[in-house]
Scaffold this motif. Structure first.
Motif, PDB file in Angstrom:
ATOM      1  N   LEU A 531    -102.236 -55.142 -86.795  1.00 46.03           N
ATOM      2  CA  LEU A 531    -101.920 -55.487 -88.233  1.00 46.03           C
ATOM      3  C   LEU A 531    -102.912 -55.722 -88.995  1.00 46.03           C
ATOM      4  O   LEU A 531    -103.193 -55.370 -90.356  1.00 46.03           O
ATOM      5  N   ALA A 532    -104.238 -56.180 -88.434  1.00 50.30           N
ATOM      6  CA  ALA A 532    -105.266 -56.509 -89.330  1.00 50.30           C
ATOM      7  C   ALA A 532    -105.868 -55.110 -89.683  1.00 50.30           C
ATOM      8  O   ALA A 532    -106.757 -54.911 -90.697  1.00 50.30           O
ATOM      9  N   PHE A 533    -105.535 -53.729 -89.072  1.00 49.90           N
ATOM     10  CA  PHE A 533    -106.011 -52.586 -89.754  1.00 49.90           C
ATOM     11  C   PHE A 533    -104.730 -51.985 -90.523  1.00 49.90           C
ATOM     12  O   PHE A 533    -105.121 -50.877 -91.081  1.00 49.90           O
ATOM     13  N   SER A 534    -103.958 -52.568 -90.730  1.00 49.10           N
ATOM     14  CA  SER A 534    -102.562 -51.925 -91.454  1.00 49.10           C
ATOM     15  C   SER A 534    -102.877 -51.869 -93.082  1.00 49.10           C
ATOM     16  O   SER A 534    -102.493 -51.259 -93.733  1.00 49.10           O
ATOM     17  N   THR A 535    -103.791 -52.909 -93.559  1.00 44.20           N
ATOM     18  CA  THR A 535    -104.301 -52.974 -95.012  1.00 44.20           C
ATOM     19  C   THR A 535    -105.606 -53.188 -95.262  1.00 44.20           C
ATOM     20  O   THR A 535    -106.306 -53.215 -94.198  1.00 44.20           O
ATOM     21  N   GLY A 675     -95.211 -55.934 -96.384  1.00 42.53           N
ATOM     22  CA  GLY A 675     -94.974 -54.832 -95.498  1.00 42.53           C
ATOM     23  C   GLY A 675     -93.751 -55.368 -94.397  1.00 42.53           C
ATOM     24  O   GLY A 675     -93.330 -56.511 -94.420  1.00 42.53           O
ATOM     25  N   CYS A 676     -93.543 -54.217 -93.649  1.00 43.66           N
ATOM     26  CA  CYS A 676     -92.393 -54.427 -92.972  1.00 43.66           C
ATOM     27  C   CYS A 676     -92.901 -53.984 -91.521  1.00 43.66           C
ATOM     28  O   CYS A 676     -93.454 -53.403 -91.257  1.00 43.66           O
ATOM     29  N   HIS A 703     -92.867 -50.763 -97.392  1.00 50.80           N
ATOM     30  CA  HIS A 703     -94.151 -50.100 -96.516  1.00 50.80           C
ATOM     31  C   HIS A 703     -93.743 -50.830 -95.212  1.00 50.80           C
ATOM     32  O   HIS A 703     -93.903 -51.632 -94.803  1.00 50.80           O
ATOM     33  N   VAL A 704     -93.514 -49.782 -94.354  1.00 47.41           N
ATOM     34  CA  VAL A 704     -93.313 -49.974 -93.016  1.00 47.41           C
ATOM     35  C   VAL A 704     -94.679 -49.918 -92.080  1.00 47.41           C
ATOM     36  O   VAL A 704     -95.201 -48.867 -92.188  1.00 47.41           O
ATOM     37  N   LEU A 705     -95.178 -51.197 -91.895  1.00 51.73           N
ATOM     38  CA  LEU A 705     -96.311 -51.322 -91.133  1.00 51.73           C
ATOM     39  C   LEU A 705     -96.376 -50.511 -89.868  1.00 51.73           C
ATOM     40  O   LEU A 705     -97.670 -50.004 -89.311  1.00 51.73           O
ATOM     41  N   GLY A 706     -95.506 -50.680 -89.103  1.00 51.05           N
ATOM     42  CA  GLY A 706     -95.495 -50.078 -87.682  1.00 51.05           C
ATOM     43  C   GLY A 706     -94.280 -50.583 -87.204  1.00 51.05           C
ATOM     44  O   GLY A 706     -93.310 -51.189 -87.340  1.00 51.05           O
ATOM     45  N   VAL A 707     -94.261 -49.896 -85.735  1.00 47.74           N
ATOM     46  CA  VAL A 707     -92.921 -50.272 -84.802  1.00 47.74           C
ATOM     47  C   VAL A 707     -93.467 -51.187 -83.573  1.00 47.74           C
ATOM     48  O   VAL A 707     -94.578 -50.925 -83.077  1.00 47.74           O
TER      49      VAL A 707
END
Length: 734
Positions: A531-535, A675-676, A703-707
């Motif tokens: 998650l730290a790399f998501s934004t 984000g989600c 904004h879907v951050l990931g699964v």
């Protein structure tokens, strides 16, 4: 025991979370194809084992219960070049046997139904009950009773048994060409070794007889056809020749000479009219020459007469006599006077000779005139005859056009007739040839059965079981459409994979989360790293956690993410937005008297709803009392205002959202967060359902951050996603 997530996995997951621009990094996370197949085998191992075991057992039982079968084999040689007793070419060309289709044709003839019928008639198999018993075939009860009692069978019953016998023969005969040779093995299988050998030998014998019969039948058919054609051509030839003769007789065409041209056509060289015309024309030319000569003589008076007189014998004799008398007279005049009686006598004699000579010359001159008149007359007559023959010749030339038509028709019919007659004679002797099929080995009575073969049948049963198991596994694997391993997330959903969480099985997830060294904590720590790399500013300040349906680990993941963020020294608020089925207060062990629903209903002091927990840096805002319509509360701007205020007082806000399936809450909450995080259960919701849920989020521009893939079992993570501890979910989890 499952092992903790290795550090390399976190790095790989981070790459997977942000490598979707081109898909290369996500593809690199995929396990080898053989490893994927091995995982499928492990997933359905008991199904595979059951199908294979059942197939082997069925094969063993069928082999033990099967009746022993005996196979007898005879071998023949089929030569491509048929031996000829005569040098006459038959109906087929000499190169026909060298065609590539020759042997395939022979193999098909060996399996022809007509050959089976010949074998059945030769051995009278339709009346032999032992034949049907050897193949386990039972004829109709009425025909079987009539056969055993000796009563004659009706035509319908006999035909029925003959058809059945032929069907049995064709089913049990086997034709096996020996590769690279002209040899063919003819095998027959039945429960009777003697019957198998007898039918195999009869099959080869009847094949040879059938080949000879077919060859003679083909020549007989050809001869019959040629006989009819010859009769027609003979009649046509007689008619054309009769028409030719009648036409020649009617037109007076008499051919004196005929010849054959290079192409065999009859050509008339001379006719009677042309021959007569040629002869008369020659006579006319001679008469014309005679007339010209006579005319020339007639014009030459003296010179012509003297010249002709010189050639006249009588005139020559008279002139010779006169010369002699003149000589004597001259001699006498030298001695005597003219009046001398002897001289006078000689003088009279000279006069008489002159008169005779003149008379003879006059006669010659008269005869020349007569010859000229005769020559003219003859020329005129011949010219008239030539003109008449020329007219007849012209008419005959016109008539020769039709005559030649009749002649050509007669020649054509004669050539056709002669050619067919020659071919008819050749075919008559072409069938006299040596057979090109020879028996190499006769079938011997087999001493041991050829089937059933226990080892072979078990091997075939094993292969069949493996094939059926593969088909069943493929079908079951296709029916099971849930996500089975982490590599499918990016490939099927085109969404980054934030991480995977092991299945706790029977252990308490909350206790595992409190242990920083547990596999569950390690998994969510890896998710926090991703998650730290998501934004561009690290972990999003506000995020919500949702799923397709309840019980996929959404609430536990929300608590875990908030807990991990709190351990890093951050001030984190966990907001329970699932007002329909709140559960966060149970995890913390706090009551749910007041919370989010109160603020959304109109109370402005959200601080009174925040509860301090025993987890470092973690605060909780419960869902509060269940409202009549949660969607109406979330659709107002108060949720947006709340999140903005919370972000000002907390480092991170983690919202536990209701599931997406059938509810409008999650899309409404997505407007308020940065984000989600989407939670999906391994082997849970079908991929198409997950895609539909993600589509709803994307439709509101979330904004879907990931699964996060939860409840991952050890067999699904055998290539690097294994953990040492399980991950269970309580009954109150959503």
């Amino acid at each position: 025991m499952l092992q903790p997530t290795p550090p390399a996995l976190a790095t790989g997951q981070a790459a997977g979370a942000f490598g979707n621009a081109n898909g290369d990094e996500a593809t690199s996370l995929a396990p080898p194809i053989l490893l994927q197949y091995w995982q499928v085998v492990l997933r359905w191992k008991w199904v595979i084992a059951g199908i294979v075991a059942a197939a082997v057992a069925i094969g063993l039982v069928l082999t033990l219960l099967a009746t022993p079968q005996y196979t007898a084999t005879s071998r023949v040689e089929i030569s491509r070049d048929q031996k000829k007793v005569t040098s006459i070419e038959g109906l087929e060309s000499q190169d026909a046997g060298r065609d590539l289709e020759f042997y395939q044709t022979q193999y098909s003839l060996l399996q022809a139904r007509s050959l089976a019928e010949r074998v059945s008639r030769q051995l009278r198999l339709a009346t032999r009950d032992d034949f049907f018993e050897a193949h386990g075939v039972s004829p109709d009860d009425s025909t079987l009773f009539a056969s055993k009692s000796g009563q004659p069978l009706s035509n319908a019953e006999r035909q029925k048994r003959e058809k059945l016998a032929v069907d049995v023969l064709m089913k049990n005969v086997s034709i096996s060409p020996i590769r690279g040779s002209a040899l063919v093995d003819i095998s027959y299988t039945s429960a009777s070794p003697t019957l198998s050998a007898q039918i195999s030998n009869t099959w080869t014998e009847q094949f040879i007889v059938q080949s000879m019969d077919r060859r003679f039948a083909s020549t007989a058919d050809a001869r019959k056809f040629l006989e009819g054609r010859l009769a027609d051509l003979r009649a046509r030839l007689e008619t054309s020749e009769r028409d030719l003769v009648n036409y020649a007789e009617a037109k007076g065409i008499v051919a004196l000479g005929k010849s054959k041209s290079i192409d065999g056509r009859t050509e008339v060289e001379r006719t009677l009219v042309s021959s007569d015309l040629e002869a008369l024309n020659s006579a006319l030319a001679a008469a014309t020459a005679d007339r010209i000569a006579a005319e020339s003589k007639a014009r030459q008076r003296n010179g012509g007469a003297n010249a002709e007189a010189l050639n006249n014998v009588a005139i020559g004799q008279l002139r010779q006599k006169r010369a002699e008398v003149a000589a004597e007279y001259a001699k006498m005049m030298a001695q005597f006077e003219p009046g001398y009686p002897a001289a006078v006598a000689l003088s009279e004699q000279l006069k008489a000779l002159d008169i005779s000579i003149a008379r003879e010359e006059g006669r010659v001159l008269n005869s020349r005139s007569s010859e000229y008149r005769e020559a003219v007359q003859r020329e005129v007559e011949l010219k008239s005859a030539v003109d008449e023959l020329k007219a007849r010749m012209n008419r005959q030339q016109k008539d020769s056009i039709q005559y030649n038509i009749y002649q050509r028709e007669a020649d054509t019919n004669r050539e056709l007739y002669d050619g067919l007659l020659q071919r008819y004679k050749e075919i008559g002797v072409a069938g006299v040839g040596a057979n090109n099929i020879a028996i190499v080995d006769t079938a011997k009575v087999p001493e041991k059965p050829s089937s059933p073969n226990l080892l072979l049948n078990l091997a075939l049963a094993l292969l069949t079981g493996v094939g059926l198991a593969a088909v069943a596994t493929f079908a079951l694997d296709q029916v099971d459409e849930g996500l089975r391993d982490p590599t499918q997330v990016n490939r099927l959903l085109q969404v980054p994979l934030l991480g995977s969480v092991p299945n706790a099985e029977e252990e308490d997830a909350l206790q595992l989360l409190r242990d920083p060294k547990s596999a569950l904590s390690e998994a969510y720590l890896s998710i926090r790293s991703n998650l730290a790399f998501s934004t561009d500013h690290g972990v999003p300040r506000s995020l919500m956690v949702t799923s397709t349906r309840p019980a996929e680990g959404k609430s536990t993941s929300s608590l875990a993410i908030a807990t991990v963020l709190g351990r890093t020294g951050k001030k984190v608020l966990l907001l329970d937005a699932d007002m329909r089925s709140p559960s966060m207060h149970q995890f913390i062990g706090q009551p749910n008297r007041m919370g989010l629903s109160n603020f959304l209903a109109g109370e402005n002091d959200w601080r009174q709803f925040v509860i301090d927990t025993d987890v470092k840096g973690l605060f909780l805002m419960p869902a509060g009392p269940t409202p009549p319509s949660a969607a109406e509360l979330l659709s107002s701007d108060r949720m947006l205002m709340l999140v903005r205020q919370l972000v000002e007082h907390f480092d991170h806000v983690v919202i536990d959202s209701p599931p997406i399936l059938g509810l409008a809450d999650a899309p409404l909450l997505a407007r308020a967060v940065e984000g989600c995080v989407f939670v999906a259960e391994a082997e849970g919701v079908a991929v198409r359902g997950i895609k539909a849920s993600l589509g709803r989020l994307q439709s509101v521009h979330a904004h879907v951050l990931g699964v996060v893939l939860t409840k991952l079992r050890h067999k699904q993570a055998g290539y690097g996603y294994g953990y040492g501890y399980g991950y269970g979910y309580g009954s109150t989890e959503s």
